[in-house]
Enzyme design. Sequence first.
Site, PDB file in Angstrom:
ATOM      1  N   LYS A  43       0.850  -1.201   0.000  1.00  0.00           N
ATOM      2  CA  LYS A  43       0.000   0.000   0.000  1.00  0.00           C
ATOM      3  C   LYS A  43       0.886   1.251   0.000  1.00  0.00           C
ATOM      4  CE  LYS A  43      -0.341  -0.329   5.033  1.00  0.00           C
ATOM      5  NZ  LYS A  43      -1.176  -0.842   6.139  1.00  0.00           N
ATOM      6  N   ARG A 137     -11.217  -0.523  14.722  1.00  0.00           N
ATOM      7  CA  ARG A 137     -11.060   0.249  13.493  1.00  0.00           C
ATOM      8  C   ARG A 137     -12.073  -0.226  12.458  1.00  0.00           C
ATOM      9  NH1 ARG A 137      -5.279   0.836  10.386  1.00  0.00           N
ATOM     10  NH2 ARG A 137      -5.578  -1.395  10.006  1.00  0.00           N
ATOM     11  N   TYR A 274      13.443  32.058   5.525  1.00  0.00           N
ATOM     12  CA  TYR A 274      12.134  32.610   5.894  1.00  0.00           C
ATOM     13  C   TYR A 274      12.018  32.847   7.393  1.00  0.00           C
ATOM     14  CZ  TYR A 274      10.058  31.411   1.326  1.00  0.00           C
ATOM     15  OH  TYR A 274       9.742  31.335  -0.005  1.00  0.00           O
ATOM     16  N   MET A 322      10.021  25.268   0.653  1.00  0.00           N
ATOM     17  CA  MET A 322       9.234  24.310  -0.131  1.00  0.00           C
ATOM     18  C   MET A 322      10.121  23.406  -0.985  1.00  0.00           C
ATOM     19  SD  MET A 322       6.120  24.926  -2.833  1.00  0.00           S
ATOM     20  CE  MET A 322       5.001  25.729  -1.711  1.00  0.00           C
TER      21      MET A 322
HETATM   22  C1  LIG Z   1      -0.451  -1.759   6.876  1.00  0.00           C
HETATM   23  C2  LIG Z   1      -1.024  -3.058   7.295  1.00  0.00           C
HETATM   24  C3  LIG Z   1      -0.199  -4.177   7.473  1.00  0.00           C
HETATM   25  C4  LIG Z   1       1.308  -4.115   7.411  1.00  0.00           C
HETATM   26  O1  LIG Z   1       1.793  -3.635   8.636  1.00  0.00           O
HETATM   27  P1  LIG Z   1       3.377  -3.550   8.931  1.00  0.00           P
HETATM   28  O2  LIG Z   1       3.445  -3.069  10.333  1.00  0.00           O
HETATM   29  O3  LIG Z   1       3.907  -2.552   7.968  1.00  0.00           O
HETATM   30  O4  LIG Z   1       3.910  -4.901   8.715  1.00  0.00           O
HETATM   31  C5  LIG Z   1      -0.801  -5.383   7.748  1.00  0.00           C
HETATM   32  N1  LIG Z   1      -2.139  -5.490   7.869  1.00  0.00           N
HETATM   33  C6  LIG Z   1      -2.954  -4.437   7.720  1.00  0.00           C
HETATM   34  C7  LIG Z   1      -4.425  -4.628   7.878  1.00  0.00           C
HETATM   35  C8  LIG Z   1      -2.434  -3.182   7.448  1.00  0.00           C
HETATM   36  O5  LIG Z   1      -3.248  -2.139   7.339  1.00  0.00           O
END
Ligand SMILES: *Cc1c(COP(=O)(O)O)cnc(C)c1O
Length: 387
Positions: A43, A137, A274, A322
């Site tokens: 991700k 969550r 700045y 920036m």
């Molecule tokens: C991001 C995520 C992971 C990975 O977590 P790490 O700590 O980076 O290994 C695993 N499961 C879910 C549901 C996540 O959102």
Amino acid sequence: MEVRVNQIEKRSWIEINISQLKENFLRYKKSLKRNAKIMAVIKADAYGHGDVQVARMLSEMGVNLFAVSNIDEAVGLREAGIRGEILILGYSSPTYIPTLHKYDLTQTLVSEEYAATLASANMPIKCQFAIDSGMNRIGLNGKNAEACAQIIRSYCGQLNITGIFTHLCVADSELESDVEFTRSQILTFKRVADLVEDLNLQYVHCCNSAGGLLHLNEGDEFDKIGQIVRLGIVLYGLKPDITNTIPEGIKPAMTWRSVISMVKDVPVGDTIGYGRTFRVAHPMRIATVTTGYADGLNRHLSNRGFVMINGQKAPIVGRVCMDQTLVDVTNIPNVKMGDRVTIIGQNGDLYYSADDMAQDLGTIGYEIICNITKRVQRFYVNSNNNL
Ligand SMILES: *Cc1c(COP(=O)(O)O)cnc(C)c1O
């Protein structure tokens, strides 16, 4: 015609060491106490490392399970030719049901209400139910295992339910009370998994990087729920928590570099940058570095952080701008236009990782690497050169 400049020497760029990523993957896998499969969590553009490139590399190594955060990431991977299962870990608008189907994606069911909405489209979308084992969550409330099982069962005819998973929220902590909480999460999830065992769901998983490192044990409670580990941060060579020990040989795969555009002498009494937050109290030599907060260099490093030049630390003076940052090179001889700067990584004998920067900023390595922006071009290399 679009003209793209693809040489590595940029204003601000990242070098991703592909060999190191491979090494991290293999060493992590080897360290697992049982022979679990890896679901690669890619991700957020593979935590800033480039999701397509990382997925291709892992596919070549036999990985066929991937997880992303949203449908755009998932579609992007498919369009780049990535096969295997792609699990979307969060909510996708029901508007995209046809897209989920078309691209053969697996959608997380975040609640019963959401499952009902997806089911009403009458398409056999691949789905996995999230089970909430204590993080509050997403997911079905795992405290009521029977109800969870009943809900999962009731959607099997309407959706293609391929699995269930939960997420551990303190797996990276070795405090006794946190270890106990993680155990309770695991047992909560296991109760649900046991009740739907007859469904023979293909993907039943609960461990993130830290869970796999610190909790995946030989006990039979993991026989069914520990077959797959969702590997994220450790793949990239960082620690889930700064106190963790990660297996020997796992190292950050990312080096962030920039260059110096000019060097000048600044007299006593002048101010720098700045807001005039830095006042020159002795004659100084100041270098301008071509990276700023729009590249992801955190502005809280103003007057606090440093970059590395010729194997030495050059403190950041004044506010991070920036696109540019000013650094003190008074004590570093012969700094000149075009010299390379290391923001994160190895420079001479100095080494400063995203985890180190995170410590200095009061955050986590995850945030540092995810915040490096798109305009910082990623290059793929096979070793860390040391400049
Ligand atoms: C991001 C995520 C992971 C990975 O977590 P790490 O700590 O980076 O290994 C695993 N499961 C879910 C549901 C996540 O959102």
